[in-house]
Motif scaffolding. Structure first.
Motif, PDB file in Angstrom:
ATOM      1  N   ASP A 185       0.823  -1.202   0.000  1.00  0.00           N
ATOM      2  CA  ASP A 185       0.000   0.000   0.000  1.00  0.00           C
ATOM      3  C   ASP A 185       0.863   1.261   0.000  1.00  0.00           C
ATOM      4  O   ASP A 185       0.518   2.265  -0.637  1.00  0.00           O
ATOM      5  CB  ASP A 185      -0.923   0.009   1.223  1.00  0.00           C
ATOM      6  CG  ASP A 185      -1.950  -1.109   1.160  1.00  0.00           C
ATOM      7  OD1 ASP A 185      -2.284  -1.532   0.039  1.00  0.00           O
ATOM      8  OD2 ASP A 185      -2.411  -1.550   2.226  1.00  0.00           O
ATOM      9  N   GLU A 186       2.006   1.222   0.720  1.00  0.00           N
ATOM     10  CA  GLU A 186       2.849   2.413   0.807  1.00  0.00           C
ATOM     11  C   GLU A 186       3.396   2.812  -0.564  1.00  0.00           C
ATOM     12  O   GLU A 186       3.534   4.007  -0.866  1.00  0.00           O
ATOM     13  CB  GLU A 186       4.016   2.158   1.776  1.00  0.00           C
ATOM     14  CG  GLU A 186       3.615   2.029   3.240  1.00  0.00           C
ATOM     15  CD  GLU A 186       3.047   0.653   3.585  1.00  0.00           C
ATOM     16  OE1 GLU A 186       2.633   0.463   4.733  1.00  0.00           O
ATOM     17  OE2 GLU A 186       3.041  -0.234   2.687  1.00  0.00           O
ATOM     18  N   LEU A 224       1.863   2.336  -3.465  1.00  0.00           N
ATOM     19  CA  LEU A 224       0.766   2.978  -4.181  1.00  0.00           C
ATOM     20  C   LEU A 224       0.603   4.427  -3.728  1.00  0.00           C
ATOM     21  O   LEU A 224       0.346   5.320  -4.538  1.00  0.00           O
ATOM     22  CB  LEU A 224      -0.534   2.203  -3.953  1.00  0.00           C
ATOM     23  CG  LEU A 224      -0.626   0.818  -4.593  1.00  0.00           C
ATOM     24  CD1 LEU A 224      -1.928   0.140  -4.202  1.00  0.00           C
ATOM     25  CD2 LEU A 224      -0.524   0.912  -6.108  1.00  0.00           C
ATOM     26  N   VAL A 225       0.741   4.679  -2.421  1.00  0.00           N
ATOM     27  CA  VAL A 225       0.632   6.054  -1.906  1.00  0.00           C
ATOM     28  C   VAL A 225       1.702   6.934  -2.544  1.00  0.00           C
ATOM     29  O   VAL A 225       1.430   8.060  -2.980  1.00  0.00           O
ATOM     30  CB  VAL A 225       0.756   6.066  -0.372  1.00  0.00           C
ATOM     31  CG1 VAL A 225       0.820   7.500   0.146  1.00  0.00           C
ATOM     32  CG2 VAL A 225      -0.412   5.338   0.264  1.00  0.00           C
ATOM     33  N   GLY A 268      -6.050   0.783  -7.134  1.00  0.00           N
ATOM     34  CA  GLY A 268      -6.160   2.070  -6.466  1.00  0.00           C
ATOM     35  C   GLY A 268      -7.528   2.368  -5.901  1.00  0.00           C
ATOM     36  O   GLY A 268      -7.780   3.473  -5.427  1.00  0.00           O
ATOM     37  N   PHE A 294     -10.440   1.716  -3.102  1.00  0.00           N
ATOM     38  CA  PHE A 294     -10.731   1.215  -1.765  1.00  0.00           C
ATOM     39  C   PHE A 294     -12.125   1.703  -1.372  1.00  0.00           C
ATOM     40  O   PHE A 294     -12.434   2.883  -1.509  1.00  0.00           O
ATOM     41  CB  PHE A 294      -9.710   1.725  -0.739  1.00  0.00           C
ATOM     42  CG  PHE A 294      -8.288   1.337  -1.027  1.00  0.00           C
ATOM     43  CD1 PHE A 294      -7.718   0.232  -0.424  1.00  0.00           C
ATOM     44  CD2 PHE A 294      -7.513   2.072  -1.921  1.00  0.00           C
ATOM     45  CE1 PHE A 294      -6.404  -0.121  -0.684  1.00  0.00           C
ATOM     46  CE2 PHE A 294      -6.205   1.721  -2.197  1.00  0.00           C
ATOM     47  CZ  PHE A 294      -5.646   0.613  -1.576  1.00  0.00           C
ATOM     48  N   ARG A 344     -10.668  -3.626  -0.689  1.00  0.00           N
ATOM     49  CA  ARG A 344     -10.697  -3.792  -2.142  1.00  0.00           C
ATOM     50  C   ARG A 344     -11.425  -5.083  -2.438  1.00  0.00           C
ATOM     51  O   ARG A 344     -11.333  -6.042  -1.670  1.00  0.00           O
ATOM     52  CB  ARG A 344      -9.286  -3.850  -2.722  1.00  0.00           C
ATOM     53  CG  ARG A 344      -8.560  -2.527  -2.657  1.00  0.00           C
ATOM     54  CD  ARG A 344      -7.277  -2.541  -3.451  1.00  0.00           C
ATOM     55  NE  ARG A 344      -6.282  -3.456  -2.936  1.00  0.00           N
ATOM     56  CZ  ARG A 344      -4.974  -3.293  -3.074  1.00  0.00           C
ATOM     57  NH1 ARG A 344      -4.508  -2.247  -3.702  1.00  0.00           N
ATOM     58  NH2 ARG A 344      -4.119  -4.171  -2.590  1.00  0.00           N
ATOM     59  N   ASP A 391       2.027 -10.884  -4.123  1.00  0.00           N
ATOM     60  CA  ASP A 391       2.708  -9.723  -3.578  1.00  0.00           C
ATOM     61  C   ASP A 391       4.087  -9.617  -4.228  1.00  0.00           C
ATOM     62  O   ASP A 391       4.565 -10.563  -4.877  1.00  0.00           O
ATOM     63  CB  ASP A 391       2.850  -9.853  -2.057  1.00  0.00           C
ATOM     64  CG  ASP A 391       1.497  -9.821  -1.367  1.00  0.00           C
ATOM     65  OD1 ASP A 391       0.600  -9.125  -1.876  1.00  0.00           O
ATOM     66  OD2 ASP A 391       1.348 -10.499  -0.332  1.00  0.00           O
ATOM     67  N   GLU A 408      -5.902 -10.254   0.257  1.00  0.00           N
ATOM     68  CA  GLU A 408      -6.351  -8.907   0.611  1.00  0.00           C
ATOM     69  C   GLU A 408      -6.527  -8.780   2.119  1.00  0.00           C
ATOM     70  O   GLU A 408      -7.280  -9.552   2.723  1.00  0.00           O
ATOM     71  CB  GLU A 408      -7.677  -8.594  -0.086  1.00  0.00           C
ATOM     72  CG  GLU A 408      -7.515  -7.999  -1.457  1.00  0.00           C
ATOM     73  CD  GLU A 408      -6.811  -6.643  -1.418  1.00  0.00           C
ATOM     74  OE1 GLU A 408      -7.395  -5.671  -0.939  1.00  0.00           O
ATOM     75  OE2 GLU A 408      -5.642  -6.576  -1.855  1.00  0.00           O
ATOM     76  N   ARG A 410      -8.279  -3.670   6.117  1.00  0.00           N
ATOM     77  CA  ARG A 410      -7.617  -2.428   6.527  1.00  0.00           C
ATOM     78  C   ARG A 410      -8.536  -1.627   7.432  1.00  0.00           C
ATOM     79  O   ARG A 410      -9.634  -1.235   7.010  1.00  0.00           O
ATOM     80  CB  ARG A 410      -7.224  -1.603   5.309  1.00  0.00           C
ATOM     81  CG  ARG A 410      -6.266  -2.302   4.353  1.00  0.00           C
ATOM     82  CD  ARG A 410      -6.121  -1.500   3.070  1.00  0.00           C
ATOM     83  NE  ARG A 410      -5.186  -2.126   2.145  1.00  0.00           N
ATOM     84  CZ  ARG A 410      -5.527  -3.104   1.308  1.00  0.00           C
ATOM     85  NH1 ARG A 410      -6.774  -3.561   1.307  1.00  0.00           N
ATOM     86  NH2 ARG A 410      -4.634  -3.613   0.486  1.00  0.00           N
ATOM     87  N   PHE A 447      -5.455   3.189   8.368  1.00  0.00           N
ATOM     88  CA  PHE A 447      -4.981   3.280   6.985  1.00  0.00           C
ATOM     89  C   PHE A 447      -4.908   4.746   6.543  1.00  0.00           C
ATOM     90  O   PHE A 447      -3.923   5.176   5.938  1.00  0.00           O
ATOM     91  CB  PHE A 447      -5.905   2.495   6.065  1.00  0.00           C
ATOM     92  CG  PHE A 447      -5.388   2.376   4.656  1.00  0.00           C
ATOM     93  CD1 PHE A 447      -4.339   1.534   4.358  1.00  0.00           C
ATOM     94  CD2 PHE A 447      -5.951   3.105   3.627  1.00  0.00           C
ATOM     95  CE1 PHE A 447      -3.860   1.415   3.061  1.00  0.00           C
ATOM     96  CE2 PHE A 447      -5.481   3.003   2.330  1.00  0.00           C
ATOM     97  CZ  PHE A 447      -4.427   2.148   2.057  1.00  0.00           C
ATOM     98  N   VAL A 474      -1.645   6.994   5.346  1.00  0.00           N
ATOM     99  CA  VAL A 474      -1.567   7.777   4.110  1.00  0.00           C
ATOM    100  C   VAL A 474      -1.165   9.216   4.427  1.00  0.00           C
ATOM    101  O   VAL A 474      -0.273   9.789   3.789  1.00  0.00           O
ATOM    102  CB  VAL A 474      -2.920   7.738   3.371  1.00  0.00           C
ATOM    103  CG1 VAL A 474      -2.881   8.667   2.157  1.00  0.00           C
ATOM    104  CG2 VAL A 474      -3.249   6.325   2.918  1.00  0.00           C
TER     105      VAL A 474
END
Length: 848
Positions: free
Chosen positions: A30-31, A33-34, A126, A128, A141, A150, A158, A161, A166, A170
């Motif tokens: 996830d990090e 994607l951020v 992307g 959520f 997701r 992964d 999945e 979260r 979460f 972000v």
């Protein structure tokens, strides 16, 4: 414009450990994607519609009413696009496009599409969605949309979260990194065009495999593709290498996607006909990331999807981790298996051949069990290739220089009468051939730098200029035919509508004739004083705020024209804003935030104003979103919201946010203790602990396995009756920690029931006399006695006070039976019955 949701089947392909997998991703953390996202925002989808983009493809536009911007843009309303959608009975789909539902709340990570507009980062990765699950607010997701690994190579699962945590991650990551989004012109250049795999060979293997022994006629063109744009309805099915126009954001393997397919077609009564498709291979793909055998099988697999075939090991919707539908053919040993092995080298397996025979042996053969299904307007419909014939054109980079068009084509003359001719000419350099086509057709009508045409109706033409490297298409040139033209005639008039205030509706007209053109007007039919700018198609979207009339003029070059009847859009009265669900009071820990939201009804677009304080105090405005995240709170605070639209205003009640002390982790202050019981007995165990809002769960321990005991959720636990030694522990937890006690043992000892060594004896007594009955018994532990009246085993008449080894009865006037039950910790033993008889009274002797 028909708004219909299509559940598009996924045929995105990625590489992992030498295996190409359809419908899969390499899912980054996830990090990551951020960090990659240009914009990150949360909010509610308030509108969506399908439209044609500048290339003539269908795209779906979504509008997000923002409640928080976490990165990038500051717009209160974000509009973004996704490829695919439905207009009329025509559909297009991207294999991995995310689908959003109006009214649902999402956290969305955005990237920029090649034209600068926002689109979801890495397709469905992307997206959520906010959900409440068992009282917890989560960001999830759809697991059915994501199948893959992964970045470490393990199968992706999945996670659930926690929304607040979460969002905190972000915010902190965005704050620690570069702020703001990249500018629209700060595009990321693709990786070098290094795909050295044999795409033509792979396409020929796939085409040949599916064309064997059926009406399917898949071939590979000997000339390059006419272009490298992804257009489903351009009459040319392309395999486009190196993603030249950024249809896939990012480059492989940094991006999660290896290849994706785009489809178009028409919705029929019992099927969806696939009439056009393109396969786009991501830039960065080469022999260093995928071998040729896998590449060959991937092409065969993807072409199988363009025939409508589902995954051989999944259900009819190609949902990951799903079993086949009952009764449907199913196997993992197939090219169409969701995990595609390079060992097949593109060759069909028995399942694939059966699917081909069942659906394409004849024009009428149709077996939906082998096909992927979708949902359109509530109906389940299978995909199917219309006719089963296509030619694949390869669009791949080359090291040499392609041809150049030095002068775009011209027509001389540009206007002719029926039966006359016009000469088409073009100038070019570095070419080996020039082929001419009528626009919309893939059949060549001539070759050379000039040709003569004699159309019977106005027609457009273009030239395809080719050399050994590639081919390019010219602009179109039009030859107008002024005689033999058919006058326009309106066959279906635009219909009147009734809509709610603030909503959108569609008006359409159908017409016959040669090349009709359209112009819509506001007003009654014939009144041309108010034309609608840009309204030049057979269908328009309107959003009047008051009752309004419209009409359309249909024309062509014959020349002829016809005015439609007037269509009136009646707008219902505006409904004022009303709060349908009041925001509730909440309790949070000191230093934490609270989320406040409100549900509303009414017409048009709403505005929201949150204030701190008690209603109706408007001195402290804190938010203008439907949902509001408070700052960290350390004392009781009140809020309220005012909701407005064009028709009115409604105020909520005052919301109180109460504060409790921060959570204190559990600490066990007194451990449970081991003990022992006799067989069949129970033991009571207890624990003492400190902490905030503690919860207890007792566990039965066997080796390293700890099994929760149903219902054992208190600080004290009484075991069931035990016949063997058991071990136990207790887990003490709250929202900020967990502690597990020491393991204790309840030892079960074996014992024997009492044994009667001397039974109570029968006796005879005089009437009215007293007597004593006795019993002698042995046994472990403390012996207990209970005497009864009646036969042995009859416990209905216990004798009060008869609880010792001896029983004394003061008087008795009739024969009676007695017995005694002797008990210890291991059980009970019943004595024999003792009968006490009354002796007959003697007759007195009279002496005289």
């Amino acid at each position: 414009m028909k708004r219909t949701r299509l559940l598009a089947f996924a045929i995105v392909t990625v590489l992992m450990a030498g295996t190409a997998v359809a419908g899969s991703f390499i899912v980054p953390p996830d990090e990551i994607l951020v960090d990659r996202a240009r914009v990150i925002a949360s909010g509610v989808i308030v509108d969506s519609w399908s439209q044609y983009d500048s290339d003539g493809s269908i795209e779906t536009i979504y509008r997000l009413a923002v409640d928080e911007i976490l990165k990038g843009s500051t717009d209160p309303m974000i509009e973004f696009r996704e490829h695919g959608g439905v207009i009329g009975n025509r559909w297009e789909a991207n294999s991995a496009m995310p689908v959003y539902e109006r009214g649902n709340r999402y956290l969305i990570m955005f990237d920029r599409f090649r034209d600068g507009r926002l689109t979801t980062l890495d397709f469905v990765l992307g997206k959520f969605e906010f959900r409440d699950v068992d009282g917890a607010r989560l960001l999830v997701r759809q697991a059915a949309e994501i199948e893959g690994w992964d970045s470490s190579g393990t199968v992706h699962r999945e996670p659930a979260r926690h929304a607040d945590r979460f969002l905190r991650m972000v915010r902190e990551r965005v704050a620690a990194g570069p702020s703001g989004e990249l500018s629209a012109d700060a595009t990321i250049a693709p990786s070098p065009m290094a795909n050295d795999l044999d795409t033509v060979s792979a396409a020929q293997i796939g085409s040949g495999a599916w064309s064997s022994g059926s009406i399917v006629n898949y071939t590979v063109s000997g000339t390059p593709a006419s272009g490298d744009d992804m257009l489903e309805f351009d009459g040319e099915d392309r395999i486009i290498v190196d993603d030249p126009h950024g249809e896939i954001t990012g480059s492989f393997p940094q991006s999660s996607t290896l290849a994706t397919a785009f489809f178009g077609g028409f919705i029929e009564a019992d099927r969806i006909d696939i009439s056009g498709s393109d396969i786009v291979v991501n830039d960065g793909v080469s022999s260093s990331t995928i071998n040729q055998n896998v590449y060959n099988t991937m092409m065969t697999h993807e072409m199988g999807h363009t025939l409508g075939f589902r995954h051989s090991n999944q259900n009819k919707f190609n949902e990951p981790n799903s079993a086949c539908d009952p009764g449907a053919p199913c196997t993992t040993d197939a090219v169409m298996n969701s995990s595609v092995s390079g060992a097949f080298n593109g060759n069909l397996q028995p399942y694939d051949s059966n699917a081909l025979s069942a659906n394409y042996a004849t024009l009428s053969s149709f077996e939906p069990d082998y096909l992927t299904h979708t949902v359109s307007s509530g109906n389940e419909i299978p995909f199917h290739r219309g006719g089963g014939t296509t030619t694949w054109f390869i669009s791949a980079p080359a090291s040499c220089t392609g041809p150049t068009i030095t002068a775009q084509p011209t027509a001389n003359p540009t206007t002719i009468t029926a039966g006359e001719s016009s000469t088409l000419s073009i100038s070019a350099t570095d070419f080996t051939s020039i082929a001419w086509f009528r626009t919309g057709s893939s059949t060549s009508i001539g070759s050379g730098t000039s040709i003569t045409v004699s159309p019977t109706a106005t027609s457009s033409y273009f030239a395809r200029v080719t050399n050994a490297c590639t081919s390019i298409d010219s602009n179109s040139v039009t030859v107008t035919v002024v005689e033999g033209c058919t006058n326009v005639a309106i066959s279906t008039q635009p219909a009147s509508r009734t809509i709610e205030y603030g909503t959108t509706t569609f008006l359409s007209v159908s017409a016959t004739g040669t090349s009709p053109t359209y112009q819509w007007f506001v007003g009654n039919s014939g009144d041309t004083s108010n034309p609608i700018a840009g309204a030049t198609s057979s269908e328009i979207s309107v959003r009047p705020l008051t009752t309004t009339s419209y009409w359309v003029r249909v024309s062509n070059s014959c020349p002829s024209s016809e005015n439609s009847t007037t269509a009136t859009v009646t707008v219902l009265d505006c409904q004022p804003a009303r709060i349908t669900s009041q925001p509730p009071d909440q309790t949070v820990e000191s230093g934490q935030r609270a989320t406040l939201s409100v549900s509303v009804s009414g017409s048009s677009t709403f505005t929201f104003r949150w204030y701190q304080g008690n209603a109706p105090d408007t001195s402290n405005l804190v938010s203008s979103s439907q949902s509001f995240l408070t700052p960290p709170l350390t004392q009781q605070t009140t809020y309220w919201v005012r909701v407005s639209n064009d028709c009115g205003t409604d105020d909520s009640g005052t919301v109180t946010i109460n504060i409790v002390a921060a959570c204190e982790a559990p600490v066990i202050t007194q451990q449970p203790q081991s003990t022992s019981v006799q067989a069949g007995g129970s033991a009571t165990l207890s624990v003492m602990a400190t902490g905030t809002a503690l919860q207890y769960q007792w566990l039965e321990v066997s080796g390293t396995t700890q099994t929760p005991i149903s219902g054992a959720t208190g600080a004290t636990f009484t075991t069931p009756a035990l016949t063997s030694t058991k071990s136990y522990a207790v887990r003490v937890s709250n929202s900020c920690g967990t502690r597990t006690s020491n393991t204790v043992t309840v030892t079960v000892t074996q014992c024997q029931r009492p044994m009667i060594t001397k039974q109570p004896q029968d006796i005879t007594i005089p009437r009215g006399a007293g007597f004593t009955l006795t019993v002698e018994a042995t046994g472990e532990g403390f012996l207990q006695y209970q005497w009864f009246v009646g036969q042995s085993g009859d416990t209905s008449r216990p004798i009060s006070g008869g609880v010792g080894p001896g029983l004394f009865i003061g008087t008795l006037d009739k024969t009676t039976s007695y017995w005694v039950q002797v008990t210890n910790g291991c059980g009970s033993t019943n004595s024999a019955t003792a009968t006490v008889s009354i002796s007959p009274r003697r007759r007195a002797t009279l002496h005289r």
